[in-house]
Write a protein that holds these residues in place. Sequence first.
Motif, PDB file in Angstrom:
ATOM      1  N   VAL A 182     -51.118  33.016  34.933  1.00 48.22           N
ATOM      2  CA  VAL A 182     -51.354  32.389  36.236  1.00 48.22           C
ATOM      3  C   VAL A 182     -51.861  30.978  35.960  1.00 48.22           C
ATOM      4  O   VAL A 182     -52.839  30.811  35.233  1.00 48.22           O
ATOM      5  CB  VAL A 182     -52.387  33.174  37.066  1.00 48.22           C
ATOM      6  CG1 VAL A 182     -52.696  32.426  38.363  1.00 48.22           C
ATOM      7  CG2 VAL A 182     -51.894  34.574  37.375  1.00 48.22           C
ATOM      8  N   TYR A 183     -51.195  29.946  36.526  1.00 53.84           N
ATOM      9  CA  TYR A 183     -51.618  28.583  36.235  1.00 53.84           C
ATOM     10  C   TYR A 183     -51.694  27.763  37.506  1.00 53.84           C
ATOM     11  O   TYR A 183     -51.102  28.093  38.542  1.00 53.84           O
ATOM     12  CB  TYR A 183     -50.656  27.914  35.231  1.00 53.84           C
ATOM     13  CG  TYR A 183     -49.255  27.669  35.750  1.00 53.84           C
ATOM     14  CD1 TYR A 183     -48.889  26.426  36.246  1.00 53.84           C
ATOM     15  CD2 TYR A 183     -48.308  28.682  35.742  1.00 53.84           C
ATOM     16  CE1 TYR A 183     -47.599  26.191  36.716  1.00 53.84           C
ATOM     17  CE2 TYR A 183     -47.030  28.465  36.206  1.00 53.84           C
ATOM     18  CZ  TYR A 183     -46.680  27.219  36.691  1.00 53.84           C
ATOM     19  OH  TYR A 183     -45.412  26.997  37.164  1.00 53.84           O
ATOM     20  N   GLY A 184     -52.436  26.656  37.440  1.00 53.04           N
ATOM     21  CA  GLY A 184     -52.605  25.767  38.579  1.00 53.04           C
ATOM     22  C   GLY A 184     -53.729  24.790  38.333  1.00 53.04           C
ATOM     23  O   GLY A 184     -54.489  24.907  37.362  1.00 53.04           O
ATOM     24  N   ILE A 265     -58.102  29.513  30.060  1.00 53.07           N
ATOM     25  CA  ILE A 265     -57.653  29.195  28.698  1.00 53.07           C
ATOM     26  C   ILE A 265     -57.116  27.766  28.678  1.00 53.07           C
ATOM     27  O   ILE A 265     -56.227  27.416  29.464  1.00 53.07           O
ATOM     28  CB  ILE A 265     -56.559  30.176  28.227  1.00 53.07           C
ATOM     29  CG1 ILE A 265     -57.103  31.610  28.212  1.00 53.07           C
ATOM     30  CG2 ILE A 265     -56.041  29.798  26.848  1.00 53.07           C
ATOM     31  CD1 ILE A 265     -56.064  32.654  27.840  1.00 53.07           C
ATOM     32  N   TRP A 266     -57.618  26.940  27.762  1.00 55.87           N
ATOM     33  CA  TRP A 266     -57.217  25.532  27.684  1.00 55.87           C
ATOM     34  C   TRP A 266     -56.224  25.261  26.562  1.00 55.87           C
ATOM     35  O   TRP A 266     -55.476  24.281  26.623  1.00 55.87           O
ATOM     36  CB  TRP A 266     -58.450  24.650  27.479  1.00 55.87           C
ATOM     37  CG  TRP A 266     -59.304  24.521  28.703  1.00 55.87           C
ATOM     38  CD1 TRP A 266     -59.937  25.526  29.374  1.00 55.87           C
ATOM     39  CD2 TRP A 266     -59.601  23.325  29.407  1.00 55.87           C
ATOM     40  NE1 TRP A 266     -60.627  25.037  30.451  1.00 55.87           N
ATOM     41  CE2 TRP A 266     -60.450  23.665  30.497  1.00 55.87           C
ATOM     42  CE3 TRP A 266     -59.272  21.973  29.220  1.00 55.87           C
ATOM     43  CZ2 TRP A 266     -60.939  22.719  31.387  1.00 55.87           C
ATOM     44  CZ3 TRP A 266     -59.770  21.030  30.113  1.00 55.87           C
ATOM     45  CH2 TRP A 266     -60.581  21.403  31.189  1.00 55.87           C
ATOM     46  N   ALA A 267     -56.282  26.076  25.541  1.00 55.74           N
ATOM     47  CA  ALA A 267     -55.399  25.877  24.385  1.00 55.74           C
ATOM     48  C   ALA A 267     -55.120  27.240  23.759  1.00 55.74           C
ATOM     49  O   ALA A 267     -55.627  28.270  24.227  1.00 55.74           O
ATOM     50  CB  ALA A 267     -56.045  24.936  23.368  1.00 55.74           C
ATOM     51  N   LYS A 268     -54.314  27.251  22.729  1.00 56.71           N
ATOM     52  CA  LYS A 268     -53.941  28.513  22.097  1.00 56.71           C
ATOM     53  C   LYS A 268     -55.187  29.263  21.626  1.00 56.71           C
ATOM     54  O   LYS A 268     -56.062  28.701  20.971  1.00 56.71           O
ATOM     55  CB  LYS A 268     -53.008  28.261  20.918  1.00 56.71           C
ATOM     56  CG  LYS A 268     -52.541  29.550  20.250  1.00 56.71           C
ATOM     57  CD  LYS A 268     -51.536  29.284  19.140  1.00 56.71           C
ATOM     58  CE  LYS A 268     -51.061  30.602  18.520  1.00 56.71           C
ATOM     59  NZ  LYS A 268     -50.057  30.378  17.462  1.00 56.71           N
ATOM     60  N   ARG A 292     -54.798  25.986  33.248  1.00 56.94           N
ATOM     61  CA  ARG A 292     -54.366  24.845  34.039  1.00 56.94           C
ATOM     62  C   ARG A 292     -52.965  24.391  33.638  1.00 56.94           C
ATOM     63  O   ARG A 292     -52.303  23.676  34.383  1.00 56.94           O
ATOM     64  CB  ARG A 292     -55.349  23.685  33.851  1.00 56.94           C
ATOM     65  CG  ARG A 292     -56.779  24.014  34.240  1.00 56.94           C
ATOM     66  CD  ARG A 292     -57.696  22.828  34.062  1.00 56.94           C
ATOM     67  NE  ARG A 292     -59.065  23.157  34.432  1.00 56.94           N
ATOM     68  CZ  ARG A 292     -60.044  22.261  34.547  1.00 56.94           C
ATOM     69  NH1 ARG A 292     -59.785  20.976  34.319  1.00 56.94           N
ATOM     70  NH2 ARG A 292     -61.271  22.634  34.887  1.00 56.94           N
ATOM     71  N   ASP A 293     -52.548  24.807  32.456  1.00 54.23           N
ATOM     72  CA  ASP A 293     -51.308  24.285  31.863  1.00 54.23           C
ATOM     73  C   ASP A 293     -50.310  25.414  31.623  1.00 54.23           C
ATOM     74  O   ASP A 293     -50.598  26.376  30.910  1.00 54.23           O
ATOM     75  CB  ASP A 293     -51.659  23.582  30.547  1.00 54.23           C
ATOM     76  CG  ASP A 293     -50.493  22.791  29.967  1.00 54.23           C
ATOM     77  OD1 ASP A 293     -49.358  22.979  30.430  1.00 54.23           O
ATOM     78  OD2 ASP A 293     -50.739  21.984  29.046  1.00 54.23           O
TER      79      ASP A 293
END
Length: 335
Positions: A182-184, A265-268, A292-293
């Motif tokens: 889920v992103y936004g 979660i911002w990165a891997k 977000r991504d």
Amino acid sequence: MEVITGTASNLVAGVVGYVFQKIRRNFSYVCRYRRIVSGFEKKVETLKDKRDRVLLDVDAARKNDENIYPEVNSWLAKADKMIDLELKEVKGLEDEAKNKCFIGLCPNFKARYKLSKKAEEDAGAVDELLQQGGFDKVSYGDVPQPVVVVPPKDIDDFDSRKLVFNKIVEAVKDPNLNIIGVYGMPGVGKTTLVKEVIRQVKEDKLFDSVVMAVVNHTPDIKKIQDQIADTLGLKFKEQSMSGRASRLCQRLKKEMKIFVVLDDIWAKLDLMEVGIPFGDEHQGCTMLLTSRDLNVLSKDMDAKMSYSIGVLEKKLGSSSRRLQGTVLKVLTCYL
């Protein structure tokens, strides 16, 4: 004839020996009643001490909001009965044994016999209770359930996202999808939405367990592990990060079907470093991730399906000013 005589003699000797031992034992009850009662009373005092120690542990556990094991409560009830009722009965027989018969000229042999026999029997029961009362633990804690309360101010926003909510729930039910995204943009309500998904999943009893952890832009692996472990009631004994990850992985695999939610979660994020089994490691594990991504979800986290949460726009009507929640975009991305 000699054989018959010898057999009869042995039989008579055996009967006489048995009768003699019986008389001797009964006579010892009368003669040794003080020693037998004293031994019983000492054992009761030892039982009292053990009961009091267990009660201290029970009180401490209850103050920590822990549950007492049924066998501990059962043992305490038996110990109380022995200490209160049985000891009182023995004391009553002891008073009776002190009284003499025939105008105070003869000891009360019958009362002494009953007293000794009762004290000996109860002493054996006390020994058994003392052996049973060696508890390593007296209590256990409830496994905390994740709090998934949706803030009241966000309820109206959620209603406008019913379509995407339904699609996420259907994806969660799909056994072929083990990672869903889920992103936004920040503040659009991703966390609120996934909490409502958690609520629905629990209500429908789709999984044996549900856990949630917040990742943030600077992931702290230990904190993520602790959040998941707290929900499962798991206590880490290992000091190393890899040891904790192994312990958490083993615990999660014990759940036939488990729903893992990783928020923000911002990165891997290396799931194996955290200790979350997925794919072939645990086919009963389904994950819902928020970010977000989209690239973080689809490329870094290998989400099989991702849903976009759009911004809610405020519009002014021609006849009156009112707030109308509108979903600008609900995008389903199949990867």
